[in-house]
Design a protein around this motif. Structure first.
Motif, PDB file in Angstrom:
ATOM      1  N   ILE A 121       0.836  -1.201   0.000  1.00 21.97           N
ATOM      2  CA  ILE A 121       0.000   0.000   0.000  1.00 21.97           C
ATOM      3  C   ILE A 121       0.872   1.252   0.000  1.00 21.97           C
ATOM      4  O   ILE A 121       0.668   2.182  -0.790  1.00 21.97           O
ATOM      5  CB  ILE A 121      -0.949  -0.003   1.217  1.00 21.97           C
ATOM      6  N   ARG A 122       1.872   1.250   0.872  1.00 22.44           N
ATOM      7  CA  ARG A 122       2.752   2.420   0.985  1.00 22.44           C
ATOM      8  C   ARG A 122       3.536   2.650  -0.311  1.00 22.44           C
ATOM      9  O   ARG A 122       3.664   3.789  -0.786  1.00 22.44           O
ATOM     10  CB  ARG A 122       3.716   2.229   2.155  1.00 22.44           C
ATOM     11  N   THR A 123       4.070   1.591  -0.883  1.00 21.26           N
ATOM     12  CA  THR A 123       4.836   1.721  -2.121  1.00 21.26           C
ATOM     13  C   THR A 123       3.962   2.266  -3.247  1.00 21.26           C
ATOM     14  O   THR A 123       4.387   3.138  -4.013  1.00 21.26           O
ATOM     15  CB  THR A 123       5.430   0.362  -2.525  1.00 21.26           C
ATOM     16  N   ALA A 124       2.727   1.776  -3.347  1.00 20.66           N
ATOM     17  CA  ALA A 124       1.818   2.257  -4.387  1.00 20.66           C
ATOM     18  C   ALA A 124       1.512   3.738  -4.204  1.00 20.66           C
ATOM     19  O   ALA A 124       1.464   4.502  -5.185  1.00 20.66           O
ATOM     20  CB  ALA A 124       0.523   1.439  -4.361  1.00 20.66           C
ATOM     21  N   ILE A 125       1.319   4.156  -2.963  1.00 26.74           N
ATOM     22  CA  ILE A 125       1.030   5.571  -2.683  1.00 26.74           C
ATOM     23  C   ILE A 125       2.226   6.442  -3.049  1.00 26.74           C
ATOM     24  O   ILE A 125       2.086   7.486  -3.708  1.00 26.74           O
ATOM     25  CB  ILE A 125       0.627   5.747  -1.204  1.00 26.74           C
ATOM     26  N   ILE A 126       3.424   6.045  -2.635  1.00 22.47           N
ATOM     27  CA  ILE A 126       4.623   6.831  -2.933  1.00 22.47           C
ATOM     28  C   ILE A 126       4.845   6.926  -4.439  1.00 22.47           C
ATOM     29  O   ILE A 126       5.125   8.004  -4.978  1.00 22.47           O
ATOM     30  CB  ILE A 126       5.854   6.221  -2.240  1.00 22.47           C
ATOM     31  N   ASN A 127       4.700   5.804  -5.138  1.00 21.84           N
ATOM     32  CA  ASN A 127       4.929   5.793  -6.585  1.00 21.84           C
ATOM     33  C   ASN A 127       3.937   6.665  -7.337  1.00 21.84           C
ATOM     34  O   ASN A 127       4.239   7.150  -8.432  1.00 21.84           O
ATOM     35  CB  ASN A 127       4.865   4.359  -7.121  1.00 21.84           C
ATOM     36  N   ALA A 128       2.757   6.856  -6.752  1.00 24.32           N
ATOM     37  CA  ALA A 128       1.721   7.651  -7.417  1.00 24.32           C
ATOM     38  C   ALA A 128       1.715   9.113  -6.989  1.00 24.32           C
ATOM     39  O   ALA A 128       0.967   9.912  -7.556  1.00 24.32           O
ATOM     40  CB  ALA A 128       0.347   7.037  -7.144  1.00 24.32           C
ATOM     41  N   SER A 129       2.554   9.463  -6.024  1.00 27.11           N
ATOM     42  CA  SER A 129       2.407  10.776  -5.391  1.00 27.11           C
ATOM     43  C   SER A 129       3.454  11.804  -5.828  1.00 27.11           C
ATOM     44  O   SER A 129       4.653  11.590  -5.659  1.00 27.11           O
ATOM     45  CB  SER A 129       2.484  10.638  -3.862  1.00 27.11           C
ATOM     46  N   PRO A 130       2.989  12.965  -6.331  1.00 24.84           N
ATOM     47  CA  PRO A 130       3.899  14.077  -6.591  1.00 24.84           C
ATOM     48  C   PRO A 130       4.130  14.952  -5.363  1.00 24.84           C
ATOM     49  O   PRO A 130       4.937  15.877  -5.407  1.00 24.84           O
ATOM     50  CB  PRO A 130       3.174  14.865  -7.681  1.00 24.84           C
ATOM     51  N   VAL A 131       3.410  14.675  -4.272  1.00 27.05           N
ATOM     52  CA  VAL A 131       3.558  15.459  -3.038  1.00 27.05           C
ATOM     53  C   VAL A 131       4.253  14.608  -1.985  1.00 27.05           C
ATOM     54  O   VAL A 131       4.248  13.374  -2.073  1.00 27.05           O
ATOM     55  CB  VAL A 131       2.187  15.961  -2.510  1.00 27.05           C
ATOM     56  N   PRO A 132       4.868  15.245  -0.984  1.00 27.00           N
ATOM     57  CA  PRO A 132       5.537  14.472   0.072  1.00 27.00           C
ATOM     58  C   PRO A 132       4.571  13.534   0.786  1.00 27.00           C
ATOM     59  O   PRO A 132       3.415  13.878   1.025  1.00 27.00           O
ATOM     60  CB  PRO A 132       6.066  15.551   1.025  1.00 27.00           C
ATOM     61  N   ILE A 133       5.092  12.355   1.139  1.00 25.08           N
ATOM     62  CA  ILE A 133       4.318  11.361   1.868  1.00 25.08           C
ATOM     63  C   ILE A 133       4.882  11.215   3.273  1.00 25.08           C
ATOM     64  O   ILE A 133       6.101  11.095   3.461  1.00 25.08           O
ATOM     65  CB  ILE A 133       4.356   9.993   1.157  1.00 25.08           C
ATOM     66  N   GLY A 134       3.988  11.248   4.264  1.00 22.29           N
ATOM     67  CA  GLY A 134       4.371  11.030   5.651  1.00 22.29           C
ATOM     68  C   GLY A 134       3.764   9.732   6.162  1.00 22.29           C
ATOM     69  O   GLY A 134       2.752   9.264   5.640  1.00 22.29           O
ATOM     70  N   THR A 135       4.402   9.147   7.166  1.00 20.44           N
ATOM     71  CA  THR A 135       3.880   7.919   7.781  1.00 20.44           C
ATOM     72  C   THR A 135       4.076   7.974   9.288  1.00 20.44           C
ATOM     73  O   THR A 135       4.809   8.833   9.810  1.00 20.44           O
ATOM     74  CB  THR A 135       4.591   6.658   7.245  1.00 20.44           C
TER      75      THR A 135
END
Length: 457
Positions: A121-135
């Motif tokens: 799930i996290r990898t898919a979100i990061i790969n799709a995101s042009p904005v910073p991702i936090g966890t």
């Protein structure tokens, strides 16, 4: 975009934006941010070097479009998404991410606790995101020991933290400020500890009678963050969960610890922002912002809400946006959105939309109140379009163009009404904006008034 930028930094001991800024280097990310913010690149570098601004940009998140969080830049908005064991899945979370980006989220936090393989799930979100991702890594740490908090070890936490860094997470909430000596301070609260991550650490300390492992191993986390340029988002585990508990001894004791941890991270050139409450009455919001600046040496403040009242479940995107606008006005750098589902359930796509728009309004209102250059330009353009009955231009300039058009078209859907000089509120006969007074008419009126006093009463 960032593939070439980060290639030359790989393998170095410290690749953080703060490290380069303190060496006098203006990175490509800083240049990009300067253009987005319409600010001088040297100002961006100086603010990052000082610690008053962060550019969350993990070297493994190469599809990122860099942005800045700090008092010198525009007020930002974060959107929380995340699958739970009871609801949602990978595709739904990617859809929420895309929706959040569409409606203006500056960053997105993946708070997944279940609903599928968390790494996928996290990898898919990061790969799709042009904005910073936090966890929030403690969630997966707990999942890795099948929910048995007592079995968690410091190595479990560090393993998950590094895994998130390797995957490209740009900032991580680290609950290192809640100490074992703080726990008795919540005795007189109504809602106790409401932070999910804080609750995990509190239960661990209560069971083992040992100090918070994220605090005792803070230097180990710093070393991980240096290698990937992950920013700290220092979690406020003891944030108030109701207005009764706001600004109490527990909250302020943790805040002091967060200030000390901020300065420790800065000693290693690692970027930091500090998380804040929560639920705070309106008359205490300015105090909370000023206190954070004082205790944390002006590190960027990132607040959840705050909610200014506790009696509106289902409408907490409104109760919190009121507090968020005030917090942004007083100097908060980023606002974490609250959706209508807060306190009630996992938000769906429509909740994400409503929460984000409420917070884009709050952030924009704060930028206007802080007199940021150009902040009101869009407002003035929309006002001109409104006065000229240019409905399509009004929709275009709206924070949510689709919703604005939808509401207009509920009663006047035909294309002919896109040029009509009225809406369904006043109708064709009573719209005050049809009263067009030109300059020549006003000049003649002024001449008349100068000669003929108008009777009063």
């Amino acid at each position: 975009m960032r593939t070439e930028w980060v290639a030359k930094r790989r393998g170095q001991e410290n690749v953080s934006q703060m490290h380069y800024a303190r060496q006098g280097v203006i990175t490509e990310e800083m240049q990009y941010v300067a253009k987005r913010e319409n600010l001088p690149p040297e100002l961006i570098r100086a603010e990052v070097a000082r610690g008053r601004m962060i550019i969350p940009a993990n070297i493994n998140h190469t599809n990122l479009e860099p942005m800045a969080i700090g008092i010198a830049s525009k007020c930002k908005v974060n959107a929380n998404i995340g699958a739970s064991p009871n609801s949602s899945n990978l595709q739904e979370e990617v859809d929420k991410l895309n929706l959040a980006v569409k409606y203006g989220a500056d960053t997105v936090m993946d708070l997944s606790t279940g609903g599928g393989n968390l790494d996928e799930i996290r990898t898919a979100i990061i790969n799709a995101s042009p904005v910073p991702i936090g966890t929030v890594p403690v969630y997966q740490a707990l999942e890795s020991v099948h929910g048995t908090i007592e079995n968690l070890t410091a190595d479990d936490f560090l393993h998950i933290i590094e895994k998130h860094a390797q995957q490209g997470v740009d900032y991580q909430t680290i609950h290192a400020g809640i100490l074992i000596e703080h726990l008795p301070l919540v005795r007189n609260r109504i809602t106790g500890i409401v932070s999910r991550g804080g609750g995990i650490l509190a239960r661990w300390m209560l069971h083992h009678h040992k100090q918070n492992p994220l605090y005792t191993h803070f230097n180990d986390i710093i070393e991980i963050f240096k290698r990937y340029d992950v920013s700290f988002s220092l979690g406020d585990s003891l944030r108030p969960g109701c207005t009764h508990d706001a600004s109490d001894e527990a909250q302020l004791a943790e805040l002091k610890t967060l200030g000390n941890l901020t300065r420790k991270a800065w000693e290693h050139d690692v970027q930091v922002m500090v998380e804040g409450p929560g639920h705070v009455p309106m008359d205490q919001i300015e105090f909370n912002v000023r206190k954070q600046m004082e205790e944390c040496s002006e590190a960027p403040f990132y607040v959840l809400g705050p909610l200014v009242t506790d009696i509106a479940p289902g409408y907490d995107h409104i109760t919190s946006a009121i507090g968020a606008a005030m917090a942004g006005w007083y100097g908060t750098a980023m606002l974490c959105y609250v959706t209508p589902k807060e306190h009630l359930g996992l938000p769906n796509a429509e909740d994400v939309r409503n929460g984000l728009i409420a917070y884009k309004i709050a952030a924009h209102a704060a930028d206007i109140a802080r007199h940021r250059p150009g902040a009101r330009d869009r407002d003035d353009e929309l006002s001109k379009a409104r006065y000229n009955f240019d409905w399509n231009r009004q929709f275009e300039l709206s924070l949510d163009p689709e919703r604005a058009k939808e509401y207009h078209d509920e009663t006047l859907p035909a294309d002919i009404y896109k040029t009509a000089e009225f809406c369904s509120m006043c109708g064709p006969k009573f719209c005050p904006m049809q009263t067009k007074v030109d300059a020549d008419a006003l000049t003649e009126l002024e001449k008349f008034l100068a000669k003929e006093p108008v009777a009063q009463g």
